[in-house]
Design a protein around this motif. Structure first.
Motif, PDB file in Angstrom:
ATOM      1  N   PRO A  46      26.420  10.332  51.005  1.00  0.00           N
ATOM      2  CA  PRO A  46      25.210   8.711  51.023  1.00  0.00           C
ATOM      3  C   PRO A  46      24.516   8.531  49.378  1.00  0.00           C
ATOM      4  O   PRO A  46      24.539   6.985  48.993  1.00  0.00           O
ATOM      5  N   GLN A  47      25.085   9.703  48.798  1.00  0.00           N
ATOM      6  CA  GLN A  47      24.508   9.618  47.233  1.00  0.00           C
ATOM      7  C   GLN A  47      25.984   8.739  46.403  1.00  0.00           C
ATOM      8  O   GLN A  47      25.906   7.951  45.606  1.00  0.00           O
ATOM      9  N   ARG A  48      26.478   8.198  47.054  1.00  0.00           N
ATOM     10  CA  ARG A  48      28.477   7.836  46.539  1.00  0.00           C
ATOM     11  C   ARG A  48      28.180   6.429  46.987  1.00  0.00           C
ATOM     12  O   ARG A  48      28.706   5.387  46.256  1.00  0.00           O
ATOM     13  N   ARG A  87      39.279   4.172  46.131  1.00  0.00           N
ATOM     14  CA  ARG A  87      37.871   4.948  45.902  1.00  0.00           C
ATOM     15  C   ARG A  87      37.985   6.152  46.470  1.00  0.00           C
ATOM     16  O   ARG A  87      39.422   6.788  47.087  1.00  0.00           O
ATOM     17  N   VAL A  88      36.921   6.992  45.912  1.00  0.00           N
ATOM     18  CA  VAL A  88      36.591   8.252  46.446  1.00  0.00           C
ATOM     19  C   VAL A  88      36.044   8.064  47.910  1.00  0.00           C
ATOM     20  O   VAL A  88      35.415   7.813  48.427  1.00  0.00           O
ATOM     21  N   PHE A  94      29.283  18.432  40.934  1.00  0.00           N
ATOM     22  CA  PHE A  94      29.221  17.790  41.834  1.00  0.00           C
ATOM     23  C   PHE A  94      28.491  16.941  42.011  1.00  0.00           C
ATOM     24  O   PHE A  94      28.738  15.368  41.761  1.00  0.00           O
ATOM     25  N   ASP A  95      27.411  17.049  40.843  1.00  0.00           N
ATOM     26  CA  ASP A  95      26.195  16.233  40.709  1.00  0.00           C
ATOM     27  C   ASP A  95      27.317  15.234  39.932  1.00  0.00           C
ATOM     28  O   ASP A  95      27.025  14.007  39.491  1.00  0.00           O
ATOM     29  N   ILE A  96      28.164  16.015  38.573  1.00  0.00           N
ATOM     30  CA  ILE A  96      28.487  15.404  37.567  1.00  0.00           C
ATOM     31  C   ILE A  96      29.699  14.383  38.102  1.00  0.00           C
ATOM     32  O   ILE A  96      29.856  13.158  37.827  1.00  0.00           O
ATOM     33  N   SER A 113      27.961  10.944  40.138  1.00  0.00           N
ATOM     34  CA  SER A 113      27.351  10.080  39.380  1.00  0.00           C
ATOM     35  C   SER A 113      28.734   8.932  38.192  1.00  0.00           C
ATOM     36  O   SER A 113      28.716   8.182  38.075  1.00  0.00           O
ATOM     37  N   SER A 114      29.895   9.870  37.927  1.00  0.00           N
ATOM     38  CA  SER A 114      31.038   9.657  37.531  1.00  0.00           C
ATOM     39  C   SER A 114      31.838   8.218  38.984  1.00  0.00           C
ATOM     40  O   SER A 114      32.197   7.203  38.353  1.00  0.00           O
TER      41      SER A 114
END
Length: 466
Positions: free
Chosen positions: A88-90, A342-343, A421-423, A426-427
């Protein structure tokens, strides 16, 4: 005789036959997504409280997935992950505009630029229908017909977001057909009818489209509060939870019987699962934690896959899988290439569902969230929380013994995974959908003018003087 017309007619018939033949080589897909059902709430996963014979039969004819995860332990983020194959962050929906989930009139929603399961399958001539609770945005552009579904019958958000909930100033709960409000849920009797009505609409959709490949998404409103089942199920139930779970079971049976009666069972994949762990009054079984929790009880959900002749009967898979894997798996079965712009976090898990010898999870890591934040990672049997707790899930499924001090190298390895994962997220995260001038679909009773359509969270802030 006009031979030109005859040749044209034969050519059209031949092309139609070829297209239909190609379509039938791909499976129909049905996803039954229950709301707030816990790991221990149905018989195949150990419940001795609830009688679920149809799910027992489904498990005997198919496969239990005992390490199947949602990507969030609450409604909106979990549904966003299922629809997009992404954490969901993505996709910007790990959090709503001002709450962990979307509220009536929320300006946020699933960005129309995202590619949903429905949109992907439509490229292969699938007919698509959504019957139940959406909860990915109620504004124009966010609703199911804007996200790849040909049909929608259901509610735009959670069933507790209605005038019966006195903790908030909600409007009435609308039941929609397409983008049109068909009626309002006015009392608990209306709440009790939602499960059967969604199932009836889903069965109608299946019958009307039996000659075409279809994707039927059934996100039931049960067993989210407020809880009441139909009278025939409440009559013998000790609790509303028991009544609702047993009604869900009966409705699952109706769907599977419909597929068998139409001789579609050998060409249809059905997946039954839940959007997160159990809310109050429900059971996580042997797992620690509940809905909204970073522990297993919040993220690991009871899941059964069924496709007679393709998924081995009476089988069980304990490899790590999840709702993020549905989009790439369905794409593979439908012979559709995944988008390359997209990822996509999910992986194709068909080798596991097919019971192939030696098949393993495609994930070397899986990430959990709580309150919209990255909160844990699992790699193999190890699970590390961001607060430093470490558990070996193979030896300690209940997460009762923190073994971080005894395994410093494991902790370091998993901490690196969390940082990476956090990095990376974010990118490579994408923008959430946002609209200007959002308003509720229906007015709040007793209020006139535009104030009646104020988004629920805006109204809350105004009342608090914020």
């Amino acid at each position: 005789m006009n031979y030109s017309n005859l040749i044209l007619a034969l050519a059209v018939s031949f092309v139609t036959f070829i297209v239909r033949s190609q379509d039938r080589k791909v499976p129909n897909i049905v996803v039954i997504f229950i709301d707030d059902m816990g790991y221990g709430d149905i018989t195949p996963f150990g419940s001795t409280t609830n009688y679920t014979p149809n799910l027992v039969k489904m498990a005997k004819e198919g496969m239990k997935l005992t390490s199947f995860y949602v990507a969030s332990p609450v409604c909106t983020p979990s549904r966003a992950s299922l629809m997009t194959g992404c954490y969901p962050q993505r996709v910007g929906l790990n959090w709503g505009s001002d709450h962990i989930v979307l509220f009536p009139g929320d300006p946020h929603g699933l960005n129309p630029k995202e590619i949903t399961i429905a949109e992907l399958l439509k490229t292969k001539n699938y007919v698509t229908g959504c019957f139940g609770k959406w909860h990915l945005g109620d504004q124009p552009g966010f609703l199911p017909l804007d996200q790849g579904f040909d049909e929608f019958y259901g509610i735009p958000y959670s069933s507790d977001m209605w005038i019966g909930n006195k903790n908030w100033k909600f409007p009435d709960l609308p039941v929609m057909r397409g983008n049109t409000i068909e009626y309002l849920v006015e009392d608990m009797a209306g709440q009790a009818k939602l499960c059967s009505r969604f199932t009836e609409e889903a069965i109608s959709f299946i019958k009307r489209n039996k000659e075409k490949p279809f994707f039927c998404y059934i996100p039931q409103a049960f067993v989210h509060a407020p809880r009441m089942a139909s009278p025939e199920f409440m009559a013998n139930a000790k609790t509303a939870e028991e009544g609702q779970i047993e009604e869900i079971d009966w409705n699952v049976g109706q769907i599977l019987e419909t597929l068998k009666d139409l001789k579609l069972d050998k060409s249809t994949l059905v997946l039954f699962t839940s959007d997160n762990g159990p809310a109050g009054g429900l059971s996580a079984g042997p797992l620690r934690g509940r809905k909204a929790s970073v522990y297993e009880g919040g993220h690991r959900v009871p899941t059964i896959a069924w496709w007679p002749g393709r998924i081995p009967s009476e089988s069980e898979c304990d490899e790590l899988t999840g709702t993020i894997d549905l989009l790439p798996t369905f794409a593979g079965l439908a012979k559709i290439d995944l988008p390359n712009d997209r990822v996509i976090d999910g992986k194709d898990i068909w080798p596991l569902l097919a019971g192939r010898v030696g098949a393993k999870t495609p994930h070397d890591r899986f990430f959990y969230q709580q309150k919209g934040n990255l909160s844990a990672v699992r790699s193999g049997d190890w699970k590390l929380l961001t607060n430093g707790e470490l558990y070996n899930l193979k030896e300690d499924l209940a997460e009762s013994l923190d073994v971080a001090d005894e395994n410093p190298e494991v902790v370091k390895k998993l901490q690196r995974m969390l940082r990476d994962f956090d990095i990376e997220i974010s990118s490579n995260k994408r923008e959430v959908g946002i609209v200007e001038g959002s308003r509720t679909l229906v007015p709040r009773p007793g209020v006139v003018g535009e104030d009646a359509y104020l988004p629920t969270l805006v109204l809350m802030k105004r009342d608090k003087g914020q």
